[in-house]
Design an enzyme around this catalytic site. Sequence first.
Site, PDB file in Angstrom:
ATOM      1  N   HIS A  39       3.485  -2.307   2.846  1.00  0.00           N
ATOM      2  CA  HIS A  39       3.620  -0.909   2.566  1.00  0.00           C
ATOM      3  C   HIS A  39       4.983  -0.957   1.489  1.00  0.00           C
ATOM      4  O   HIS A  39       6.014  -1.321   2.270  1.00  0.00           O
ATOM      5  CB  HIS A  39       3.611   0.143   3.572  1.00  0.00           C
ATOM      6  CG  HIS A  39       2.260   0.066   4.396  1.00  0.00           C
ATOM      7  ND1 HIS A  39       2.229  -0.871   5.369  1.00  0.00           N
ATOM      8  CD2 HIS A  39       1.342   0.923   4.224  1.00  0.00           C
ATOM      9  CE1 HIS A  39       0.972  -0.634   5.891  1.00  0.00           C
ATOM     10  NE2 HIS A  39       0.279   0.646   5.377  1.00  0.00           N
TER      11      HIS A  39
ATOM     12  N   HIS B 116      -4.932   9.532   0.823  1.00  0.00           N
ATOM     13  CA  HIS B 116      -4.790   8.624   1.925  1.00  0.00           C
ATOM     14  C   HIS B 116      -5.572   9.340   3.066  1.00  0.00           C
ATOM     15  O   HIS B 116      -5.399   9.081   4.268  1.00  0.00           O
ATOM     16  CB  HIS B 116      -3.607   8.355   2.214  1.00  0.00           C
ATOM     17  CG  HIS B 116      -3.227   7.047   3.116  1.00  0.00           C
ATOM     18  ND1 HIS B 116      -3.558   7.147   4.403  1.00  0.00           N
ATOM     19  CD2 HIS B 116      -3.032   5.928   2.591  1.00  0.00           C
ATOM     20  CE1 HIS B 116      -3.236   5.751   4.650  1.00  0.00           C
ATOM     21  NE2 HIS B 116      -2.917   4.828   3.665  1.00  0.00           N
TER      22      HIS B 116
ATOM     23  N   HIS C 239      -6.029   3.145  -3.806  1.00  0.00           N
ATOM     24  CA  HIS C 239      -5.814   3.303  -2.389  1.00  0.00           C
ATOM     25  C   HIS C 239      -6.073   4.797  -2.037  1.00  0.00           C
ATOM     26  O   HIS C 239      -5.514   5.459  -1.091  1.00  0.00           O
ATOM     27  CB  HIS C 239      -4.579   2.861  -1.681  1.00  0.00           C
ATOM     28  CG  HIS C 239      -4.428   2.562  -0.553  1.00  0.00           C
ATOM     29  ND1 HIS C 239      -5.076   1.867   0.497  1.00  0.00           N
ATOM     30  CD2 HIS C 239      -3.424   3.123   0.366  1.00  0.00           C
ATOM     31  CE1 HIS C 239      -4.867   1.897   1.853  1.00  0.00           C
ATOM     32  NE2 HIS C 239      -3.720   2.767   1.721  1.00  0.00           N
TER      33      HIS C 239
ATOM     34  N   ASP D 189       0.700  -1.148  -0.061  1.00  0.00           N
ATOM     35  CA  ASP D 189       0.244  -0.075   0.201  1.00  0.00           C
ATOM     36  C   ASP D 189       0.932   1.453  -0.096  1.00  0.00           C
ATOM     37  O   ASP D 189       1.949   1.129   0.594  1.00  0.00           O
ATOM     38  CB  ASP D 189      -0.853   0.090   1.292  1.00  0.00           C
ATOM     39  CG  ASP D 189      -1.993  -1.028   1.235  1.00  0.00           C
ATOM     40  OD1 ASP D 189      -1.858  -1.644   0.274  1.00  0.00           O
ATOM     41  OD2 ASP D 189      -2.822  -0.831   1.999  1.00  0.00           O
ATOM     42  N   ASP D 190       0.319   2.496  -0.301  1.00  0.00           N
ATOM     43  CA  ASP D 190       0.760   3.692  -0.089  1.00  0.00           C
ATOM     44  C   ASP D 190       1.861   4.182  -1.180  1.00  0.00           C
ATOM     45  O   ASP D 190       1.949   5.457  -1.349  1.00  0.00           O
ATOM     46  CB  ASP D 190       1.530   3.965   1.231  1.00  0.00           C
ATOM     47  CG  ASP D 190       0.251   3.701   2.338  1.00  0.00           C
ATOM     48  OD1 ASP D 190      -0.675   3.440   2.094  1.00  0.00           O
ATOM     49  OD2 ASP D 190       0.814   4.123   3.477  1.00  0.00           O
TER      50      ASP D 190
HETATM   51 ZN    ZN Z   1      -2.287   3.281   3.233  1.00  0.00          ZN
END
Ligand code: ZN
Length: 225
Positions: free
Chosen positions: A177, A79, A75, A16-17
């Site tokens: 991540h 955020h 995503h 993620d991210d």
């Molecule tokens: Zn995230």
Amino acid sequence: IITQCTSPGQIALTYDDGPESFTSELLDKLDTLGVKATFFVSGNNVGKGEIDGCGNSWAAIVKRTYDSGHQIAHHTWTHQDLEAANSTIRKTEMIYNEMAFRNIFGWFPTYMRPPFLSCGSNCMSLMSQLGYHIISTNLDTKDYENDSPTLIQVSKNRYSSGVSNTSTSNSYIVLNHDTHEQTVTTLTDYMVQTAKDRGYKLVTVGECLGDPKENWYRSAGSGGA
Ligand code: ZN
């Protein structure tokens, strides 16, 4: 909200991210290991600039991620907590990222993961309206708490104790991540090796759900009449 694969014996590693500064190195590593993963992309988080903007390399990295056979998922744009946000922000967090994917690829994903895994009735009703599969996790390595050469062992231990030796009756969607160095340099090798040692196949989230690749994305169309 989906937390595991439809068939046992599969592990979907998710990141993620990103894209962020370690993402290219992770792509190199996954190529070397022969593993396909799933990337939940944020469009303009942590001050990195817009992924479809000029003057940065994010679009090229996202394209490479796709070209390497990994799955691209949503995503949010910056955020934010979709459940807590007001309805306008909740919607722009989704639509702005869709527009960025459209600008890069001409399509946008059908899979998303809510930031902070926060998706109650507000978030769920919008995701149903916008047609998203909501992906959570049943194995969180908490790599974001353990990003140092010594602490990363804590995340390895979480993974090792979280993954059953009985692959014939278990499956996992593992949360990581690609914004953390140790995740890329250390944890990924460990996760892949442990999965193989215990008889699991490493797959993307779409594969883990038995969903054909043509369903993972949808065309952004011609922009209307
Ligand atoms: Zn995230």
